[in-house]
Design a protein around this motif. Structure first.
Motif: not given
Lengths: 284, 125, 206
Positions: A126-141, A164-172
């Motif tokens: 999927k094109m990056f511009r069609d990602y949600s903000r959460g997905m974009k940041m997850k991809l960056a991480i 919820l997304v923050r929590d997933e990222i902090v886990d990483l």
């Protein structure tokens, strides 16, 4: 112990803003939270550390290499960076991002990247511009973690994400620092994200570093008391490190040893400590 | 072993960990030679900072509850009987003090309490 | 470097197809060497488009955190421009063949010199335009680009006019001298330009 980041007297002036004489270290294996209001100088600090900006004065060493050294460009192979936005070209897909980065980083791991995409259920076509903000940041991480970095530098990477997304990222981040040679510098204005995560806390306020120290020691040093006007007047002015008043009483920040026996003291939360300290500054 | 972290409490997190591991050792839930999770593993699982965890372990080690074998990990130390006794004596004193504080509200004095203790002691035997 | 070019290829992929088709169609219709000139300049415009995409995504803020130097970031756009030239040449030849054998247009010159000149000219334009873009951004630079193209087109028309389709020998030799001069100028100007662009990019960041 080695230091992942060593900053000495770093100074950078812009019209209307100066990052003033910054000195701090991030020991290897630790997490340093860089806290400060918007415009306090967090992003400037990070740009200086990445050598995207040239300092007027002072020095910065990252992973043992001075940022001015031409060899620093190669050191960046061992640094994972996530900025406040992902900044990938809009029309690229996650798979294409992976192919581009494979040629950019000397130690790129296709398998790791694949695993992160799966873990975050990011569609790779999927094109990056069609990602949600959460997905974009997850991809960056995912991208920042897939080239075997030893140091993660995160600039407001969790801002604007749902809990919820923050929590997933902090886990990483916790997983990342399981390895004692891995360190993280994370800047945020959301203090609650950093309260438990960080080993060290640095507080930037209007371009000045008010403190940088071990979080637990910091929280042990201060106490908060809730009291009335009379008790407030009894306190010496020099003892008051921060204060917040309302018509019914005031909340005062003191050094733990300065708390009079007549008042009951509470342990401050990091957020309250920072708020009261910056209010104390405003009162001066 | 359970370690529960409360964010609301007035107790610092390292102290909460210290107290809970200590009581697990004192109660015999953790026995001599039992391995403890590594500092970084515990920090990750509890989602707290490494230094906070390290501080709890340092306190535990300083007070002789655990010992660290370099490059291997942390283990429950041989119980220091003197210290254990001291610890339990303190607990006992705390209970007696609590009983004495409650006694007047029931119209009882110290003598009555001692009688009660003798009575219970016989029943237990 | 490879990763930067790959990224530009992905972002321009759609544009690239359209441009090549457009060029081919244009060439078939007109079959003049002047068309090759236009095509080469259009190709030189693509790095500008790539920079515009970069700016929109704010790519450079991320790129400076990666193992790239400012020189890499600047040089990447020049390389992109150079790499686009062979396809341009190929397409003009294909167009000429089509023009001659399919549309039976007469008097097609297969001399490589005009194409070489066009390519060198485009490279020179690239050398002028990129430092300006790196300094001021693609938005403002587009106007400058149009201006340069107009001047160069006017110059090209002036130079090309007296050339007959059946190039005579003396004209050919003077043409090869001109081409050699252009090529030398293109190399020198680009070497200088890359240095300036690197400095401009740094300055824009700092």
């Amino acid at each position: 112990m080695k230091n992942a980041i060593e900053v000495r007297n770093l100074t950078k002036s812009f019209p209307g803003f100066t990052l003033n004489d910054l000195t701090f270290t991030l020991p290897e294996g630790a997490i340093l939270g860089l806290i400060g209001e918007n415009g306090a100088g967090k992003s400037t600090t990070i740009k200086l550390l990445l050598h995207a900006l040239e300092a007027d004065n002072g020095s910065a060493k990252v992973l043992g290499c001075d940022v001015k050294d031409p060899a620093y460009s190669a050191v960046k192979n061992r640094i994972g960076v996530v900025l406040d936005e992902a900044y990938f070209p809009e029309v690229l897909t996650a798979r294409q991002v992976g192919k581009v980065l494979r040629h950019a980083y000397s130690d790129w791991q296709d398998a790791d990247y694949e695993a992160y995409l799966n873990r975050f259920s990011l569609p790779d076509d999927k094109m990056f511009r069609d990602y949600s903000r959460g997905m974009k940041m997850k991809l960056a991480i995912a991208a920042a973690l897939s080239h075997k970095p030893q140091l993660l530098i995160l600039d407001e990477a969790t801002a604007g994400l749902d809990p919820l997304v923050r929590d997933e990222i902090v886990d990483l981040f916790y997983e990342f620092t399981r390895d004692p040679s891995h360190s993280i510098l994370i800047s945020s204005h959301i203090i609650s994200d950093l309260e438990k995560l960080c080993d060290y806390v640095a507080f930037l306020h209007k371009g000045n570093l008010l403190f940088c120290e071990e979080k637990d020691a910091l929280l042990d040093r201060y106490c908060v008391v809730h009291t009335d006007e009379a008790a407030l007047r009894a306190l010496p002015n020099s003892a008051i490190k921060g204060i917040r008043k309302n018509p019914y009483g005031s909340e005062i920040l003191l050094y733990a040893e300065d708390v009079p026996a007549s008042l009951t003291a509470e342990r401050p939360t990091l957020e309250n400590l920072i708020l009261l300290l910056s209010k104390g500054d405003a009162a001066k | 072993m359970n370690v529960l972290i409360r964010n609301t409490g007035d107790q610092p997190i390292y102290q909460q960990i210290y107290m809970q591991i200590k009581s697990a050792i004192l109660s015999g839930e953790l026995k001599e030679g039992d391995p403890l999770p590594s500092i970084r593993a515990l920090a990750k699982d509890l989602r707290i900072s490494v230094i906070t965890t390290k501080r709890a372990y340092d306190e535990l080690e300083k007070n002789g509850f655990i010992r660290t074998i370099p490059a291997k990990g942390c283990y429950v130390a041989r119980p220091n009987t003197e210290m254990l006794r001291e610890e339990r004596l303190q607990q006992l004193e705390a209970h007696i003090l609590a009983a004495l504080e409650l006694a007047p509200s029931c119209g009882l004095g110290a003598e009555n309490i001692i009688d009660m203790i003798r009575m219970f002691d016989k029943e237990l035997l | 470097m490879k990763s930067l070019l790959l990224k530009d290829y992905y972002t321009l992929k759609k544009n690239l197809g359209v441009v090549l088709l457009f060029m081919l169609g244009f060439c078939c219709l007109m079959s003049d060497d002047l068309v090759t000139v236009y095509c080469a300049f259009y190709a030189a415009m693509l790095p500008v488009t790539a920079i515009a995409y970069d700016e929109r995504a704010n790519w450079n803020s991320l790129a400076v955190s990666m193992p790239y130097s400012f020189r890499d970031l600047a040089l990447g756009k020049y390389l992109l421009g150079y790499l686009l030239m062979p396809p341009v040449i190929l397409v003009s030849y294909v167009a000429k063949l089509l023009s001659h054998y399919v549309f039976h247009r007469p008097a097609v010159s297969f001399s490589p010199l005009p194409i070489m000149m066009a390519v060198c000219g485009a490279a020179i334009v690239l050398a002028f335009i990129l430092p300006i873009i790196f300094r001021f951004g693609s938005e403002k630079a587009r106007l400058v680009y149009l201006f340069i193209v107009m001047i160069v087109a006017a110059a090209a028309v002036l130079f090309m006019r007296p050339l007959p389709f059946n190039v005579s020998m003396p004209a050919l030799s003077s043409l090869s001298v001109l081409t050699a001069i252009l090529a030398a100028a293109a190399v020198v100007l680009n070497l200088i330009s890359i240095r300036i662009s690197t400095a401009m990019l740094k300055r824009r960041f700092r």
